[in-house]
Design a protein around this motif. Structure first.
Motif, PDB file in Angstrom:
ATOM      1  N   ASN A  84       0.847  -1.286   0.246  1.00 13.49           N
ATOM      2  CA  ASN A  84       0.101   0.030   0.056  1.00 13.49           C
ATOM      3  C   ASN A  84       1.023   1.270   0.165  1.00 13.49           C
ATOM      4  O   ASN A  84       0.533   2.212  -0.530  1.00 13.49           O
ATOM      5  N   ALA A  85       1.978   1.286   0.803  1.00 12.03           N
ATOM      6  CA  ALA A  85       2.759   2.479   0.808  1.00 12.03           C
ATOM      7  C   ALA A  85       3.572   2.633  -0.362  1.00 12.03           C
ATOM      8  O   ALA A  85       4.039   3.739  -1.056  1.00 12.03           O
ATOM      9  N   ASP A  86       3.776   1.434  -1.245  1.00  6.67           N
ATOM     10  CA  ASP A  86       4.373   1.660  -2.433  1.00  6.67           C
ATOM     11  C   ASP A  86       3.134   2.203  -3.971  1.00  6.67           C
ATOM     12  O   ASP A  86       3.673   1.886  -4.994  1.00  6.67           O
ATOM     13  N   GLY A  87       2.140   2.345  -3.196  1.00  6.03           N
ATOM     14  CA  GLY A  87       1.225   2.955  -4.439  1.00  6.03           C
ATOM     15  C   GLY A  87      -0.024   2.054  -4.743  1.00  6.03           C
ATOM     16  O   GLY A  87      -0.930   2.177  -5.454  1.00  6.03           O
ATOM     17  N   GLY A  88      -0.090   0.936  -3.718  1.00  2.69           N
ATOM     18  CA  GLY A  88      -1.357  -0.119  -3.981  1.00  2.69           C
ATOM     19  C   GLY A  88      -1.247  -0.867  -5.343  1.00  2.69           C
ATOM     20  O   GLY A  88      -0.078  -1.142  -5.602  1.00  2.69           O
ATOM     21  N   ILE A  89      -2.282  -1.345  -5.607  1.00  2.83           N
ATOM     22  CA  ILE A  89      -2.156  -2.028  -6.773  1.00  2.83           C
ATOM     23  C   ILE A  89      -2.497  -1.333  -7.901  1.00  2.83           C
ATOM     24  O   ILE A  89      -3.686  -0.917  -8.282  1.00  2.83           O
ATOM     25  N   LYS A  90      -1.398  -0.918  -8.894  1.00  2.00           N
ATOM     26  CA  LYS A  90      -1.372  -0.059  -9.757  1.00  2.00           C
ATOM     27  C   LYS A  90      -2.406  -0.266 -10.943  1.00  2.00           C
ATOM     28  O   LYS A  90      -2.847   0.644 -11.529  1.00  2.00           O
ATOM     29  N   SER A  91      -2.475  -1.573 -11.085  1.00  5.71           N
ATOM     30  CA  SER A  91      -3.317  -1.902 -12.366  1.00  5.71           C
ATOM     31  C   SER A  91      -4.942  -1.921 -12.130  1.00  5.71           C
ATOM     32  O   SER A  91      -5.633  -1.660 -13.058  1.00  5.71           O
ATOM     33  N   LEU A  92      -5.018  -1.318 -10.844  1.00  5.48           N
ATOM     34  CA  LEU A  92      -6.488  -1.269 -10.287  1.00  5.48           C
ATOM     35  C   LEU A  92      -6.568   0.069  -9.913  1.00  5.48           C
ATOM     36  O   LEU A  92      -7.407   0.486  -8.727  1.00  5.48           O
ATOM     37  N   GLY A  93      -5.764   1.189 -10.213  1.00  6.88           N
ATOM     38  CA  GLY A  93      -5.789   2.467  -9.942  1.00  6.88           C
ATOM     39  C   GLY A  93      -5.217   2.921  -8.665  1.00  6.88           C
ATOM     40  O   GLY A  93      -5.712   3.974  -8.082  1.00  6.88           O
ATOM     41  N   GLY A  94      -4.434   2.004  -7.951  1.00  6.90           N
ATOM     42  CA  GLY A  94      -3.756   2.189  -6.753  1.00  6.90           C
ATOM     43  C   GLY A  94      -4.580   1.954  -5.626  1.00  6.90           C
ATOM     44  O   GLY A  94      -4.446   2.167  -4.712  1.00  6.90           O
ATOM     45  N   ALA A  95      -5.527   0.791  -5.815  1.00 11.25           N
ATOM     46  CA  ALA A  95      -6.549   0.273  -4.955  1.00 11.25           C
ATOM     47  C   ALA A  95      -5.466  -0.147  -3.681  1.00 11.25           C
ATOM     48  O   ALA A  95      -4.481  -0.868  -3.858  1.00 11.25           O
ATOM     49  N   LYS A  96      -6.199  -0.119  -2.593  1.00 13.18           N
ATOM     50  CA  LYS A  96      -5.094  -0.617  -1.297  1.00 13.18           C
ATOM     51  C   LYS A  96      -5.840  -2.067  -0.748  1.00 13.18           C
ATOM     52  O   LYS A  96      -7.020  -2.235  -0.935  1.00 13.18           O
ATOM     53  N   LEU A  97      -4.969  -3.041  -0.550  1.00 17.13           N
ATOM     54  CA  LEU A  97      -5.025  -4.101  -0.017  1.00 17.13           C
ATOM     55  C   LEU A  97      -5.706  -3.844   1.714  1.00 17.13           C
ATOM     56  O   LEU A  97      -5.007  -3.208   2.387  1.00 17.13           O
ATOM     57  N   VAL A  98      -6.522  -4.605   1.871  1.00 13.99           N
ATOM     58  CA  VAL A  98      -7.198  -4.655   3.346  1.00 13.99           C
ATOM     59  C   VAL A  98      -7.474  -6.010   3.732  1.00 13.99           C
ATOM     60  O   VAL A  98      -7.861  -6.976   3.129  1.00 13.99           O
ATOM     61  N   MET A  99      -6.607  -6.505   5.198  1.00 15.45           N
ATOM     62  CA  MET A  99      -7.078  -7.623   5.541  1.00 15.45           C
ATOM     63  C   MET A  99      -8.371  -7.890   6.293  1.00 15.45           C
ATOM     64  O   MET A  99      -8.745  -7.071   7.154  1.00 15.45           O
ATOM     65  N   VAL A 100      -8.813  -9.005   5.944  1.00 13.71           N
ATOM     66  CA  VAL A 100     -10.370  -9.347   6.650  1.00 13.71           C
ATOM     67  C   VAL A 100     -10.173 -10.646   7.168  1.00 13.71           C
ATOM     68  O   VAL A 100      -9.813 -11.761   6.774  1.00 13.71           O
ATOM     69  N   ASP A 101     -10.067 -10.697   8.572  1.00  7.98           N
ATOM     70  CA  ASP A 101      -9.522 -11.746   9.435  1.00  7.98           C
ATOM     71  C   ASP A 101     -10.680 -12.957   9.656  1.00  7.98           C
ATOM     72  O   ASP A 101     -11.683 -12.530   9.884  1.00  7.98           O
ATOM     73  N   GLY A 102     -10.232 -14.173   9.631  1.00  6.38           N
ATOM     74  CA  GLY A 102     -11.052 -15.141   9.764  1.00  6.38           C
ATOM     75  C   GLY A 102     -10.427 -15.799  10.928  1.00  6.38           C
ATOM     76  O   GLY A 102      -9.358 -16.519  10.696  1.00  6.38           O
ATOM     77  N   ASP A 103     -10.813 -16.026  12.018  1.00  5.07           N
ATOM     78  CA  ASP A 103     -10.333 -16.852  13.131  1.00  5.07           C
ATOM     79  C   ASP A 103     -10.740 -18.286  13.272  1.00  5.07           C
ATOM     80  O   ASP A 103     -11.876 -18.748  13.536  1.00  5.07           O
ATOM     81  N   THR A 104     -10.039 -19.423  12.831  1.00  2.00           N
ATOM     82  CA  THR A 104     -10.155 -20.684  12.838  1.00  2.00           C
ATOM     83  C   THR A 104     -10.243 -21.378  14.154  1.00  2.00           C
ATOM     84  O   THR A 104     -10.757 -22.138  14.257  1.00  2.00           O
TER      85      THR A 104
END
Length: 410
Positions: A64-84
């Motif tokens: 994300n600090a490096d500009g996110g996913i550039k091919s998707l316009g800089g979209a940021k990744l966000v973790m969504v946790d699942g606790d097993t």
């Protein structure tokens, strides 16, 4: 597809962890890319799950600090946790919840016994699943799955690489090994690993003089170690947890048994092995997934950033979760889409090679089964009270001490 997530709190109730582990609040904005992180974040193995999560967290922070996913316009990744919670049935339910929350992919689930059924559910739902750490061969082999991708080595490769190391080290020392003895605890971990060791020894031409099992709470190893001394193999391959690993080493010193020990991670890679034995731990060997001293570009830098952020050294599991996140990043950049089917195809074609890969081999890529075929283990030797990488030579920090000197000369 992208919804705001409520804050979730998990308690780390494992032995030795008195404080609660609180996940940071993370809302998913309209342009964010939700990524499922499926790990045991509460229960007895929560400390390991929390550590694994740190590798994902560091990678996502850097992406994300490096500009996110550039091919998707800089979209940021966000973790969504699942606790097993370390429970297969809970893990399956969490996969369904993560899919409903719109995650583009899932990464997890540390334990092979949880990863096996959760990948089945992920396959059924058509959600790409990247396995960074769980090692059971059955996760990828013979299932015909299309949505499961495995970065970690196969369990059978632990035994393979132990044997390869024995041959390489002994040959380099001028006296090629001819025989080994296997010593292992008698649960599924020990017996299944021993089966792999027997098969690998046969493949590489080493004679197995004895296959010795013991109960993991065995209080005395004198007769067993005396038997090993009489057999006098070129190496002793062990599968042990911490208490029995320490006990065997102490007994070998007492009986003056001067045979190299090659452990299978577990007890021999546990820091408590060194703290319990002191200098007597030196020269013990073990296979492992990764180490901070790997002679490879980028390793020291990533390890430093990890320790600065979390206050603990980076280990092999965190390195694998870090690189698995980089696999997802590469696939998202490649496809320029969050469509799960398109992303699945992009992961299947992804290769991360050379300096971009901090794991101890050249390329992360995926074969037809979803397994990364180049994945391999390293061998660590305790030297001056610290695990140091001694094999394979192209990433080793130094050469192994082989054969080991007599106890009286150490």
């Amino acid at each position: 597809m992208r919804k705001h997530l409520k804050r979730t709190v998990f308690a780390a109730t494992a032995l030795g962890f008195a404080t609660a582990f609180t996940l940071p609040q993370q809302a998913v904005a309209a342009d964010d890319i939700p990524v499922g992180i499926l790990l045991p974040l509460s229960g007895s193995v929560a400390p390991i799950g929390i550590n694994n999560r740190r590798g994902h967290e560091l990678a996502i922070e850097e992406i994300n600090a490096d500009g996110g996913i550039k091919s998707l316009g800089g979209a940021k990744l966000v973790m969504v946790d699942g606790d097993t919670q370390g429970n297969p049935n809970v893990g399956i339910s969490e996969v369904e919840k993560l899919a409903q929350r719109g995650v583009v992919a899932i990464m997890g689930a540390y334990q092979s016994g949880v990863t096996f059924p959760t990948t089945q559910m992920s396959e059924r739902l058509g959600v790409p699943f990247i396995d960074p750490v769980a090692i059971a061969d059955s996760i990828t082999e013979g299932r015909g799955f299309k949505y499961t991708f495995k970065v970690s080595p196969l369990a059978s490769w632990y035994a393979r690489d132990q044997i390869r190391f024995v041959i390489d080290a002994s040959t380099a020392a001028g006296s090629p090994a001819k025989s080994i003895v296997l010593l292992h605890e008698d649960t599924l971990f020990g017996t299944s690993t021993a089966e792999g060791q027997i098969a690998a020894a046969k493949e590489f031409g080493l004679e197995v003089l004895a296959d010795i099992s013991y109960g993991k709470d065995t209080p005395d190893m004198t007769s067993t170690v005396a038997q090993i001394k009489h057999l006098n193999p070129d190496a002793l391959l062990m599968v042990s947890y911490i208490n029995d690993a320490v006990l065997v080493t102490k007994t070998m010193k007492e009986l003056d048994v001067n045979i190299p020990i090659i452990g299978t991670s577990a007890g021999h890679i546990d820091p408590a092995y060194i703290s319990n034995l002191g200098a007597d731990a030196d020269l013990t060997l073990t296979v492992g997934e990764w180490n901070t001293d790997l002679s490879k570009t980028g390793v020291a830098e990533v390890a430093k950033r990890f320790e600065e952020k979390f206050g603990v050294p980076m280990n092999g599991h965190a390195a694998e979760t870090y690189m698995s996140t980089m696999v997802l990043r590469a696939a998202l950049e490649k496809t320029g889409s969050t469509d799960r089917d398109a992303l699945r195809d992009a992961i299947a074609e992804t290769e991360i090679c050379g300096d971009a890969n901090i794991l101890p081999y050249d390329c992360i890529r995926f074969g037809e089964s979803g397994q990364s075929p180049e994945a391999q283990l390293i061998v660590l030797q305790i030297i001056d009270g610290k695990h140091q990488t001694v094999w394979p030579a192209d990433v080793a920090a130094q050469s192994p001490v082989w054969p080991v000197p007599a106890w009286s000369d150490r």
